[in-house]
Design a protein around this motif. Structure first.
Motif, short mmCIF file in Angstrom:
data_model
loop_
_atom_site.label_atom_id
_atom_site.label_comp_id
_atom_site.label_asym_id
_atom_site.label_seq_id
_atom_site.Cartn_x
_atom_site.Cartn_y
_atom_site.Cartn_z
N CYS A 38 2.11 -7.53 5.73
CA CYS A 38 1.55 -7.23 5.44
C CYS A 38 1.27 -6.06 4.79
CB CYS A 38 0.25 -8.49 5.39
SG CYS A 38 -1.09 -8.05 4.55
N LEU A 39 0.87 -5.14 6.07
CA LEU A 39 -0.25 -3.98 6.36
C LEU A 39 1.16 -2.59 6.15
CD1 LEU A 39 -2.65 -3.77 8.75
CD2 LEU A 39 -1.08 -1.84 8.95
N ASN A 40 2.03 -2.91 7.20
CA ASN A 40 2.89 -2.08 6.91
C ASN A 40 3.89 -2.03 5.69
OD1 ASN A 40 2.88 -0.32 9.93
ND2 ASN A 40 2.85 -2.70 9.68
N TRP A 41 4.57 -3.09 4.97
CA TRP A 41 5.63 -3.24 4.12
C TRP A 41 5.58 -4.01 3.01
CZ3 TRP A 41 8.74 0.74 4.70
CH2 TRP A 41 9.30 0.65 5.21
N GLY A 42 4.17 -4.83 2.72
CA GLY A 42 3.71 -5.71 2.28
C GLY A 42 2.20 -5.11 1.40
N CYS A 43 1.77 -6.44 1.32
CA CYS A 43 0.10 -5.91 0.72
C CYS A 43 -0.55 -4.66 0.62
CB CYS A 43 -0.61 -6.93 1.14
SG CYS A 43 -0.12 -8.17 2.60
N ILE A 44 -0.68 -4.00 2.19
CA ILE A 44 -1.24 -2.73 1.72
C ILE A 44 -0.33 -1.29 0.25
CG2 ILE A 44 -2.49 -0.83 3.00
CD1 ILE A 44 -4.16 -4.08 2.91
N PRO A 45 0.60 -1.19 1.00
CA PRO A 45 1.22 -0.21 0.36
C PRO A 45 1.94 -0.37 -0.91
CG PRO A 45 3.03 -1.61 2.11
CD PRO A 45 2.10 -2.37 2.49
N THR A 46 1.87 -2.02 -1.19
CA THR A 46 2.18 -2.36 -2.36
C THR A 46 1.02 -1.81 -3.19
OG1 THR A 46 1.85 -4.35 -2.06
CG2 THR A 46 4.70 -3.51 -2.20
N LYS A 47 0.05 -1.80 -2.82
CA LYS A 47 -1.28 -2.10 -3.74
C LYS A 47 -1.04 -0.17 -3.49
CE LYS A 47 -0.75 -4.80 -4.18
NZ LYS A 47 0.03 -5.60 -3.27
N ALA A 48 -1.05 0.59 -2.79
CA ALA A 48 -0.97 2.01 -2.29
C ALA A 48 -0.38 2.53 -4.29
CB ALA A 48 -0.61 2.45 -1.70
N LEU A 49 0.78 2.01 -3.93
CA LEU A 49 1.91 2.19 -5.04
C LEU A 49 0.89 1.43 -6.57
CD1 LEU A 49 4.84 1.07 -3.89
CD2 LEU A 49 4.12 3.63 -3.19
N LEU A 50 0.74 0.41 -6.87
CA LEU A 50 0.41 0.11 -7.81
C LEU A 50 -1.00 1.34 -8.21
CD1 LEU A 50 1.08 -3.48 -6.75
CD2 LEU A 50 1.39 -2.25 -9.20
N ARG A 51 -1.77 1.67 -7.27
CA ARG A 51 -2.70 2.40 -7.39
C ARG A 51 -2.59 3.66 -8.43
NH1 ARG A 51 -7.86 2.84 -9.39
NH2 ARG A 51 -9.29 4.15 -9.12
N SER A 52 -0.92 4.04 -7.66
CA SER A 52 -0.73 5.89 -8.17
C SER A 52 -0.29 5.37 -9.81
CB SER A 52 0.44 5.90 -7.54
OG SER A 52 -0.05 6.30 -6.56
N SER A 53 0.43 3.91 -9.66
CA SER A 53 0.79 3.55 -11.46
C SER A 53 0.12 3.23 -12.56
CB SER A 53 1.61 2.99 -11.06
OG SER A 53 1.61 1.88 -11.16
N GLU A 54 -1.22 2.79 -11.99
CA GLU A 54 -2.20 2.82 -12.41
C GLU A 54 -2.67 3.80 -13.28
OE1 GLU A 54 -6.32 0.08 -12.38
OE2 GLU A 54 -5.40 0.29 -10.38
N VAL A 55 -3.11 4.72 -12.22
CA VAL A 55 -3.59 6.07 -12.34
C VAL A 55 -2.38 7.33 -13.52
CG1 VAL A 55 -4.39 8.40 -11.79
CG2 VAL A 55 -4.93 6.66 -10.10
N PHE A 56 -1.28 7.07 -13.69
CA PHE A 56 -0.66 7.20 -13.81
C PHE A 56 -1.02 6.67 -15.76
CE2 PHE A 56 3.91 7.89 -15.89
CZ PHE A 56 3.51 8.72 -15.73
#
Length: 464
Positions: A43-61
């Motif tokens: 969750c924390l290393n390869w799931g919930c958290i890092p995916t949310k970080a990626l999705l935040r970048s795409s949302e800002v883009f």
């Protein structure tokens, strides 16, 4: 060397295991936790958290590309995929080190290594330094799950990816195939599509996001297609031909197979529990299709052995695992906790638009024999949604017509993953439509749509 003795041993330090350890320590138990790879688990290393970080970048883009809609100007907009990934990994690393700190703070003894349960009450840990022998009357299996790999669709990290490869991609895909449209598949499809990949999603069921309410799935599908995604439902990838720099997928729809070329494929066809190598079967623990069978209190039927989180079956959600972790620690410490009710656990998908739900879908409520009242409210009728430039979405609520019990709530649109919690609390408090109608929701907020959706179920909506 004498075996080290503990009141509770937890195998796996994901969101189920580490929370169980903390709660156990809070209750005065002497706790050990064993982790073979990363504190914080998938969750924390390869799931919930890092995916949310990626999705935040795409949302800002996405917002930068629509700056004009807000009276702003932004030119020569671009992204650096390596930097986006680096930020995501940094977020995961920060939280990973935080778990280690929490273990120390709560005086939980941590062992990094592979665990086996050679006999009841015994755990052997293979570490860098050799084998540690531990004993405890209570052993909690919280070993999680991994991506399911189908024969012929195995990930190679170059052309065919699992979620791990998709989080650290070797390149930006031009033509991307996503197999499976559950939360993981749809989140990656949304991320890469927003950054400009031609994205195709193939789903074997009759609709994408198959666990969601059918109306919400249909709404989400229209939104994704508007963003340029190709969605193929009731479809099956029969085979993948891997060539140089490309994959040819044979996709069957309605009995007809067609070939499509892609440069990258993400396989998101479910997960399998990490049950191997622990010695569970030898102890008498029952396993069904890679998941440990437990009762409502996460007991395996073998005295002193419990299983929580993904390894114990659906719903495969971090917050379910954490809650089970707390429950099990309280049980071991002699308390009388309430069992975790799967139907009271919310599901959240962080695609664009977001999807969130709790309780029964309309179809499931009808199948269960309920006479129901259904309310809906669109984002276009909400002042805050329009002001945000997020007027696409809806909130849907389902009530028992006889008692007024809130049976289910389903949403699609901006920030619904935060809003769903209102209905989760409502269900926990056994709220009725009357309670929700009498509640004063602040204005202007997106949450007002939750109020309006309830009102609509009883023919009382004010703003539509």
């Amino acid at each position: 060397m004498a075996a080290k003795s503990f009141d509770m041993i937890v195998i796996g330090a994901g969101p189920g295991g580490y929370v169980a350890a903390i709660r156990g320590a809070q209750l005065g138990l002497k706790v050990a936790i064993i982790e073979r790879e990363h504190m914080g688990g998938i969750c924390l290393n390869w799931g919930c958290i890092p995916t949310k970080a990626l999705l935040r970048s795409s949302e800002v883009f996405h917002l930068m590309n629509h700056a004009k809609d807000y009276g702003l100007s932004a030119e020569n907009i671009s992204y650096d995929l390596d930097a986006v990934v680096k930020r995501s990994r940094g977020v995961a690393k920060q939280l990973n080190s935080g778990i280690g700190h929490l273990m120390k703070k709560n005086k939980v003894t941590t062992f990094m290594g592979e665990a086996t349960i050679p006999a009841k009450g015994k755990v052997a840990v293979k570490t860098d330094k050799g084998v540690e022998e531990l004993t405890s009357k209570h052993i909690v299996v919280a070993t999680g799950a991994r991506a399911r790999e189908l024969p012929g669709f195995e990930a190679d990290g170059d052309l065919v990816w699992t979620y791990k490869h998709a989080l650290q991609p070797p390149r930006m895909p031009k033509n991307l195939l996503v197999i499976g449209s559950g939360a993981i598949g749809i989140e990656f499809a949304s991320f890469y599509n927003t950054l400009g990949a031609n994205t195709t999603v193939v789903e074997v069921m009759d609709r994408i996001l198959p666990v969601e309410d059918a109306e919400i799935s249909t709404f989400a599908k229209k939104s994704f297609e508007k963003q340029g995604m190709t969605i193929m439902e009731k479809a099956m990838v029969k085979q993948l031909d891997r060539g140089k720099g490309k994959v040819t997928a044979h996709i069957e729809v309605g009995g007809k197979v067609t070939k499509h070329d892609f440069d990258s494929v993400i396989s998101a066809v479910g997960i399998v529990g990490n049950v191997e190598g622990l010695g569970l079967e030898a102890l008498g623990v029952k396993i069904d299709r890679t998941h440990v069978i437990t009762d409502e209190y996460c007991r395996t039927g073998v005295d002193g052995v419990y299983a929580i989180g993904d390894v114990a079956g659906a719903p495969w959600l971090a917050h379910k695992a954490s809650h089970e972790g707390v429950m099990i620690a309280e049980l071991i410490a002699g308390g009388k906790p309430h069992p975790v009710k799967p139907e009271s656990i919310a599901g959240c998908t962080y695609c664009h638009p977001q999807v969130a739900s709790v309780g029964l879908t309309e179809e499931k409520a009808k199948d269960a024999g309920y006479d129901i009242k259904v309310g809906r409210f669109p984002f276009i009728g909400n002042g805050k949604a329009i002001a945000l430039g997020e007027a696409e979405g809806m909130v849907k609520t389902i009530f028992d017509a006889k008692t007024g019990e809130l049976l289910g709530a389903h949403m699609v649109g901006a920030e619904v993953t935060e809003m769903i919690q209102g209905y989760v609390v409502g269900r926990q408090l056994e709220t009725t439509e009357e309670d929700l109608m009498q509640t004063v929701f602040p204005h202007p907020t997106l949450s007002e749509m939750m109020h309006e959706s309830v009102l609509d179920a009883y023919g009382r909506a004010l703003h539509i």
